[in-house]
Design an enzyme around this catalytic site. Structure first.
Site, PDB file in Angstrom:
ATOM      1  N   GLU A 133       0.831  -1.216   0.000  1.00 40.43           N
ATOM      2  CA  GLU A 133       0.000   0.000   0.000  1.00 40.43           C
ATOM      3  C   GLU A 133       0.861   1.259   0.000  1.00 40.43           C
ATOM      4  O   GLU A 133       0.523   2.244  -0.646  1.00 40.43           O
ATOM      5  CB  GLU A 133      -0.901   0.013   1.244  1.00 40.43           C
ATOM      6  CG  GLU A 133      -2.180  -0.756   1.097  1.00 40.43           C
ATOM      7  CD  GLU A 133      -3.142  -0.092   0.117  1.00 40.43           C
ATOM      8  OE1 GLU A 133      -3.931   0.744   0.520  1.00 40.43           O
ATOM      9  OE2 GLU A 133      -3.077  -0.440  -1.084  1.00 40.43           O
ATOM     10  N   THR A 186      -6.442   8.835  -4.897  1.00 36.53           N
ATOM     11  CA  THR A 186      -6.275   8.814  -3.438  1.00 36.53           C
ATOM     12  C   THR A 186      -5.348   9.913  -2.949  1.00 36.53           C
ATOM     13  O   THR A 186      -5.626  10.608  -1.981  1.00 36.53           O
ATOM     14  CB  THR A 186      -5.688   7.447  -3.013  1.00 36.53           C
ATOM     15  OG1 THR A 186      -6.530   6.433  -3.516  1.00 36.53           O
ATOM     16  CG2 THR A 186      -5.627   7.341  -1.497  1.00 36.53           C
TER      17      THR A 186
END
Lengths: 312, 312
Positions: A133, A186
């Site tokens: 991530e 994001t």
């Protein structure tokens, strides 16, 4: 006969859950990603196939988060000798706010763990998914990662050290998700959030997260609904989602328990007490989006209590 | 024979509970305040006796929070005709951070409610105690008021509208309280707190309050302890308490589960798993305070699950 090929599903996730920015998330049964992993005779990781990504994801194993995480794991357990090939089948849109990269990475790590016969709890993979991530989003926030890996509803109590707590949840809670096809990366969605906030807003927020946790432990769906208000992040991120407040209005009038942004958006989600209501919410939201010229995907799902699973 | 005199005890409370600024509080069995209330034949409220207040509290029934709250209640229920006399016996120090004014006000309201044979749940008195607190502290924060009135461990989920949730708690959790005799008025203790805070600190805080709530529901005392960290308020208020970090160190080394400031201070409190450990913590903290020339009171108590009660 030793298994040398495995197909794994890992679930999409809804992070933040309105009042739990960066600390709450849950997994759903649909959508999710699939990884097919094949052991090979010689060391090295290859990616032979990626579908459903519109050509967005890299085949280079040093750049793809799935292969990078798997390599990190193999190095860590002293099995750099293992050779394998990865097929990644994206079954959900990228950049949707549904933990797309987490799902792929969890699927990859769960696949290699199973191929190597590692029977430890999936939560032991957490640091490796976090690594993936970090690469994908520039930060290693666990609120998508942990529910994708462990299933269910989870709380990231602390980041340093990382402590993840499984929360109970009502079995008759259904999730309606709509992904409007607009672009909200994001990284940018995080950047528009203010670094400084008012203490009084923070007090409102932690009263609500405490209420939500209480509601989860006591199966009190009304309390869960009342607690899912966000006075801090949503007012900022709502700007990135077309007609957000109108969509909320539609959802609440259609019987939603609560409504909000999934992760950093643009997907929105609602909780409902039965799948029929969840479906109706999605239909009405999609109809409104269509009316303003925006295509969308929709999903109805119960909460996924299991996390990743082996298919076939 | 109709009862026309009643003696009521109401408990001290620990508000904030480290990570739940303005939204968490619990009641203890010791200390607490007592009110003796006597019905009279003619309308009007008098205060005939106040003990234990070092002459600090007003006898004027229009200025004393107990009588003001009681009058507010009588007016509300249409019984302005009721006449009564109040004795207030302060059994805990004023300005200690232990909800002293809440305890007195709750005792007064619980007394009149019982004298008039009102059998509704004590929580119905909440708005009237809030009114009293507004007068005493300049704000109507419910985190002392609600636990004093309802007993146990409570969450103020929301202030507008006011929603109070009773939380479960481990029965083997003991509270050690030390009140160092230094002056920290509530109003000033609030004023030194910053209005703006960092989002990242707020995230840490709501991870912790969520962890604390989880620990309360699961009887996980270690999780309760780990979650009781305050990165926002404590670093500021600690300055008002002599040797605060030294005291914490002493408490934690003496077996405390957690340690922090009670309300706006200067009282400090620790959780412990048994009363003996709680006593030892208090002894060591008091010894340190004595060494730096500060007198103190100490109390050891389990959590008071009952709230106010009629004595005799």
């Amino acid at each position: 006969m030793e298994v040398d090929t495995i197909r794994v599903f890992a679930p999409a996730t809804v992070a933040n859950v309105v009042c739990g920015f960066d600390v709450l998330g849950f997994a759903v049964n649909e959508p999710g990603d699939e990884v097919v992993m094949r052991l090979k005779n010689r060391p090295g990781i290859t990616i032979s196939k990626i579908t459903g990504d519109d050509g967005k994801l890299p085949y280079n194993p040093f750049k793809n988060t799935v292969s990078v995480s798997v390599k990190h794991y193999l190095d860590h357990i002293g099995r750099s000798d293992v050779g394998l090939d990865i097929e990644l089948h994206k079954k959900m849109p990228i950049g949707s706010g549904l933990g797309s990269s987490s799902a792929s990475t969890v699927a990859g790590l769960f696949a290699i763990k199973n191929l190597l016969g590692d029977t430890s709890d999936p939560s032991t993979l957490l640091p490796f998914v976090m690594k993936g991530e970090e690469m994908a989003c520039g930060h290693g926030h666990a609120d998508n990662v942990a529910p994708a890996l462990m299933g269910g509803f989870v709380l990231i109590r602390s980041y340093q050290p990382l402590e993840v707590i499984r929360l109970p949840y009502p079995k008759d809670l259904f999730c309606a998700i709509v992904f409007p096809q607009v672009d909200v990366p994001t990284r940018e969605a995080r950047q528009i959030i203010r670094n400084k906030i008012l203490l009084k807003d923070a007090v409102t927020q932690w009263g609500n997260i405490a209420g939500l946790i209480s509601g989860l432990y006591t199966n009190d769906i009304e309390l869960i609904g009342r607690s899912m208000e966000d006075v801090l992040i949503e007012p900022v991120r709502a700007m990135l989602i077309p007609d957000f407040y109108k969509l909320r209005d539609i959802a609440m009038k259609s019987g939603a328990v609560s409504f909000g942004i999934s992760g950093s958006g643009p997907s929105v989600f609602a909780f409902a007490k039965d799948p029929e209501t969840a479906k109706q919410i999605n239909q009405k939201i999609q109809a409104h989006l269509t009316g303003i010229g925006i295509n969308s995907y929709q999903y109805v799902s119960s909460i996924n209590g299991e996390g990743p699973r082996v298919l076939d």
